[in-house]
Design an enzyme around this catalytic site. Sequence first.
Site, PDB file in Angstrom:
ATOM      1  N   ARG A  81      34.635  -2.210  -2.064  1.00 16.76           N
ATOM      2  CA  ARG A  81      35.660  -2.924  -1.192  1.00 16.76           C
ATOM      3  C   ARG A  81      35.069  -4.441  -1.419  1.00 16.76           C
ATOM      4  O   ARG A  81      33.735  -4.450  -1.170  1.00 16.76           O
ATOM      5  CB  ARG A  81      35.816  -2.303   0.199  1.00 16.76           C
ATOM      6  N   ARG A 116      28.661  -2.291   6.513  1.00 14.74           N
ATOM      7  CA  ARG A 116      29.743  -3.105   5.719  1.00 14.74           C
ATOM      8  C   ARG A 116      29.388  -3.489   4.278  1.00 14.74           C
ATOM      9  O   ARG A 116      28.804  -4.486   4.195  1.00 14.74           O
ATOM     10  CB  ARG A 116      30.443  -4.141   6.626  1.00 14.74           C
ATOM     11  N   GLU A 145      32.325   3.013  14.045  1.00 17.43           N
ATOM     12  CA  GLU A 145      33.015   3.878  13.335  1.00 17.43           C
ATOM     13  C   GLU A 145      32.513   4.679  12.040  1.00 17.43           C
ATOM     14  O   GLU A 145      31.664   4.038  11.280  1.00 17.43           O
ATOM     15  CB  GLU A 145      34.375   3.097  12.665  1.00 17.43           C
ATOM     16  N   SER A 185      37.563   7.923  10.086  1.00 11.83           N
ATOM     17  CA  SER A 185      38.973   7.570  10.357  1.00 11.83           C
ATOM     18  C   SER A 185      39.773   8.778   9.805  1.00 11.83           C
ATOM     19  O   SER A 185      39.894   8.838   8.606  1.00 11.83           O
ATOM     20  CB  SER A 185      39.452   6.183   9.861  1.00 11.83           C
ATOM     21  N   ARG A 238      26.897   5.164   6.396  1.00  8.84           N
ATOM     22  CA  ARG A 238      26.714   5.125   7.715  1.00  8.84           C
ATOM     23  C   ARG A 238      26.162   6.116   8.660  1.00  8.84           C
ATOM     24  O   ARG A 238      25.633   5.956   9.769  1.00  8.84           O
ATOM     25  CB  ARG A 238      28.129   4.673   8.395  1.00  8.84           C
TER      26      ARG A 238
END
Length: 423
Positions: free
Chosen positions: A261, A276, A348, A351, A389
């Site tokens: 990403r 991130r 988070e 999801s 994460r």
Amino acid sequence: MLDVKMIRQDPDEFKRRLGTRGVAPEEIDALLAEDKKRRELLSQTEQLKSQRNDVSGQIALAKRNKEDASDAIAKMRQVGQKIKELDEQANHAVEVVNDMAARLPNLPNETIPVGPDESANVELRKVGTPREFAFEPKAHWDLGEELDILDFERGAKVSGARFVYYKGLGAKLERALYNFMLDEHEKEGYTEMITPYIVNDESMFGTGQFPKFKEDVYQIQGQNMTMIPTAEVPLTNYYRGEVIPAEKLPVYVTALSPSFRSEAGSAGRDTRGLIRMHQFNKVEMVKYTKPEDSYDELEKMTANAGSIMEKLGLPYHVITLSTGDMGFSAAMTHDLEVWMPAQNTYREISSCSNTEDFQARRAHIQYRDENGKLRFVHTLNGSGLAVGRTVAAVLENYQNEDGSVTIPEVLRPYMHGVEKITK
């Protein structure tokens, strides 16, 4: 992708519901205006084609009667040229309508909270109690560097910011986590897959990343190829353009993959640590279901993700995202956020979304119902979990005062018996 026919039938309802997702009423009006233009062009073309057929019959009759048909032939040529021009205009109008429709997000489920951003999200439940530390807990990036299991400096040297090297027991911990996740999902009925990590534009369109979010991904220059932002893309497109036998539904699949990403627009956010990254591992869950089953399946998927954290002993909570915070393709999303002691907040880690038939329309994935009628399946996707994460959460929640980190019991068989990471 939304059905333009349905928008045409009740534009005010679509304006109301899409308005909660930031879509201006003028966007719907513009789409319907282009759609009207498209239909008028198609109608004109059909009328001219009917006229051409009549003229062709007149020419044939005149030739049989040995009469002069030159006027009729000239007229037919004019009609043919006009049809060609209208066809070109109609094809362009179709492209315009499809492009405009492809940029509209999914309709939100009527039960989700309405709001402009994450401030309107609603907590569904908390699971587990955050640990009380007798010392000041360290951030995972400090723990990782002090234990010599994460190397952000050399990751930045070799690739740039938001890249990392896992070393030694850090690499083993990452590997233990994703193997544990895959094994647990297999127990829940998911079929493990290894997917392509580079996909074509049609696949990116099918799941909703294209055409609107090209700046968020890494594309191969000069080629119709993109590095996947998540295994959701190849997993969901597995049945693209196919009719799934009804008796196979629901289909559960899972895969570990790297995710790439660009993190466009995230300057200054989470600049340290594993939260991130430009490249990270993620275990993905995807489901294909009949429409009437999809919301039950969303709850099951959310529970599947939560079960991983419960077995790891990580406190978390589940929230339902508001209309303004939800992803482009989703009709409803439950986020699972894990407790991060050093930040004293939940972050988070998964999801889980039901896209209803939004992706299936774009990717043309169908099944036959009990009456033999072709219908679009519903597709769901969820993280099970974001592996980096999860590493961060384990390091922070299982740290000790001496700087060591205890390995959760369920991971020890995957760590060949290692119980603690020490300096």
